[in-house]
Design a protein around this motif. Structure first.
Motif, short mmCIF file in Angstrom:
data_model
loop_
_atom_site.label_atom_id
_atom_site.label_comp_id
_atom_site.label_asym_id
_atom_site.label_seq_id
_atom_site.Cartn_x
_atom_site.Cartn_y
_atom_site.Cartn_z
N LEU A 188 1.36 -0.65 0.05
CA LEU A 188 0.21 0.08 -0.32
C LEU A 188 0.86 0.92 -0.06
O LEU A 188 0.71 2.54 -0.41
N MET A 189 1.97 1.12 0.72
CA MET A 189 2.87 2.84 0.66
C MET A 189 3.59 2.54 -0.46
O MET A 189 3.81 3.81 -0.87
N VAL B 167 2.63 1.76 -3.51
CA VAL B 167 1.44 2.26 -4.21
C VAL B 167 1.50 3.85 -4.04
O VAL B 167 1.23 4.40 -5.16
N VAL B 168 1.23 4.23 -3.16
CA VAL B 168 1.07 6.01 -2.93
C VAL B 168 2.01 6.67 -3.26
O VAL B 168 1.78 7.81 -3.73
N MET B 169 3.43 6.06 -2.59
CA MET B 169 4.94 7.11 -3.19
C MET B 169 4.87 6.90 -4.42
O MET B 169 5.54 8.18 -5.07
N ALA C 122 2.25 6.84 -7.16
CA ALA C 122 1.15 7.28 -7.74
C ALA C 122 1.59 9.14 -7.13
O ALA C 122 1.87 9.94 -8.13
N PHE C 123 2.49 9.26 -5.07
CA PHE C 123 3.15 10.41 -5.35
C PHE C 123 3.89 10.97 -6.53
O PHE C 123 4.23 12.44 -6.71
N ALA D 54 1.23 5.10 -11.94
CA ALA D 54 1.56 4.47 -10.43
C ALA D 54 0.54 2.91 -10.42
O ALA D 54 2.11 2.80 -9.82
N SER E 15 4.95 0.77 -9.45
CA SER E 15 4.60 -0.42 -8.01
C SER E 15 4.98 -1.37 -8.28
O SER E 15 4.81 -2.41 -7.62
N ASN F 264 9.85 3.86 -3.46
CA ASN F 264 8.84 3.35 -3.50
C ASN F 264 9.01 2.03 -3.24
O ASN F 264 7.91 1.35 -2.37
#
Length: 372
Positions: free
Chosen positions: A74-75, A77-79, A81-82, A101, A105, A289
């Motif tokens: 999860l971290m 994917v978030v990173m 995307a950012f 993203a 990932s 990421n």
């Protein structure tokens, strides 16, 4: 020190239009490449051990490998995307940003699994967490890229229904089919002359490819789910797994990577300053990421081993190339950006296992298994 797949891409570049011009992309090569891609994803699904993936930690105070893998994924994917949001234009559609993203990932199970096995880390909590994270990344990336591609092509959310239906059908088959085949004597399933498991595997690949076409889904997801199903049917100690890998990696799969090299558009990459500038940015995101989420392993395994895990998980190759190819086909990536992604895959595949082996010393297997 380099994965064979990197050399196959390099060979494709060498003999392709931007090299010696001995071969150009065409219908015949595309057909062989698509078959090789399907077998590659089949083998990727076959490598997943659901029992290991769902294993619980052996200590009450220790988070299970699956729980850590979920948090790390999860971290990631978030990173990703950012990072994509920072690198791309502000006018980039949200859906396209999501596809970037997903691409960033990915993790190469084909690099992670043998590296962990060579270090004899697979039986400990440390190795299980790395493997679980890599497998989860593959599984959810397959579903996400197929669903998002369906939405982009159809222009509406219902475009993801075909991929979700495919996952539902595969889930039902994974639950029922192994129970039915359990009644068949193992000797009949593992015959060395008629090779029923090998024939079943290839027949299943073509069947799910047809089903994916009918459901307007992607071959990447269909073939992966077929491999996941076969992983529950073919015993893990069966020689048929080695037979499938020999057929795939020794003959069919190289066509896919050679075709990637043939289509690697060097002039387009160097003619696009924007795409060239994206390469170091994508490489930075690809490593960050994975390394930063891997710091969750520090309490259990120490900072050095946590960073090593993040470095190994940073290896991308087959899946990032496949996802990038899909994104190019549906118009999300242009040829220059696709070439940049392939270059990121080659760089990460070359550096990640090398850096992991430098950080993990020879005593690491003993320590990791003792902690487990």
């Amino acid at each position: 020190m380099l994965p064979a797949l990197v050399l196959e891409i390099a060979f494709g570049i060498l003999i392709g239009p931007n090299g010696m011009a001995l071969l150009a992309p065409g219908p015949a090569m595309e057909m062989l490449a698509k078959l090789g891609f399907g077998v590659l994803m089949l083998i990727a699904g076959l490598e997943i051990d659901l029992g290991m993936l769902l294993a619980r930690g052996q200590k009450a105070k220790q988070a299970s490998p699956l729980m850590l893998a979920v948090m790390m994924s999860l971290m990631t994917v978030v990173m990703a995307a950012f990072g994509a949001w920072l690198l791309l234009d502000s006018s980039t559609p949200l859906l396209h940003l999501a596809i970037y993203a997903v691409i960033l990932s990915t993790t190469s199970v084909g690099i992670v699994v043998p590296t962990i096995q060579e270090r004899r880390l697979a039986d400990g909590a440390y190795g299980q967490t790395i493997l679980s994270t890599a497998l989860l990344a593959d599984f959810f990336t397959m579903i996400a890229i197929s669903s998002l591609a369906g939405i982009v092509v159809s222009g509406r959310a219902e475009g993801a229904l075909g991929s979700l239906a495919l996952v539902g059908i595969a889930g039902l088959a994974i639950w029922l089919l192994p129970k039915l085949l359990a009644r068949v004597p193992a000797a009949q399933l593992d015959s060395r002359t008629s090779l029923p498991l090998v024939r079943l595997s290839l027949a299943l690949l073509f069947m799910v490819a047809w089903l994916a076409e009918r459901l307007e889904s992607e071959l990447v997801l269909a073939a992966f789910l077929a491999g996941l199903l076969l992983g529950q049917i073919i015993p893990r100690n069966s020689h048929r797994r080695e037979t499938l890998e020999a057929i795939g990696y020794g003959f069919i799969v190289p066509f896919f990577f050679i075709n990637v090299g043939l289509k690697f558009d060097i002039p387009a990459l160097f003619a696009s300053p924007k795409a060239l500038l994206l390469v170091p940015g994508f490489v930075a995101v690809a490593f960050a990421n994975k390394i930063i989420p891997a710091l969750l392993l520090v309490p259990a395994h120490g900072r050095k081993m946590a960073v090593a895990a993040g470095l190994l998980l940073s290896a991308r190759l087959s899946l990032i190339v496949a996802a990038s190819d899909i994104a190019t086909r549906i118009g999300v990536l242009d040829t220059a950006t696709n070439a940049a992604m392939v270059l990121v895959a080659i760089i990460s595949a070359a550096l990640a296992p090398l850096l992991f082996n430098i950080l993990v010393d020879r005593k690491a297997p003993i320590l990791a298994n003792a902690e487990a």
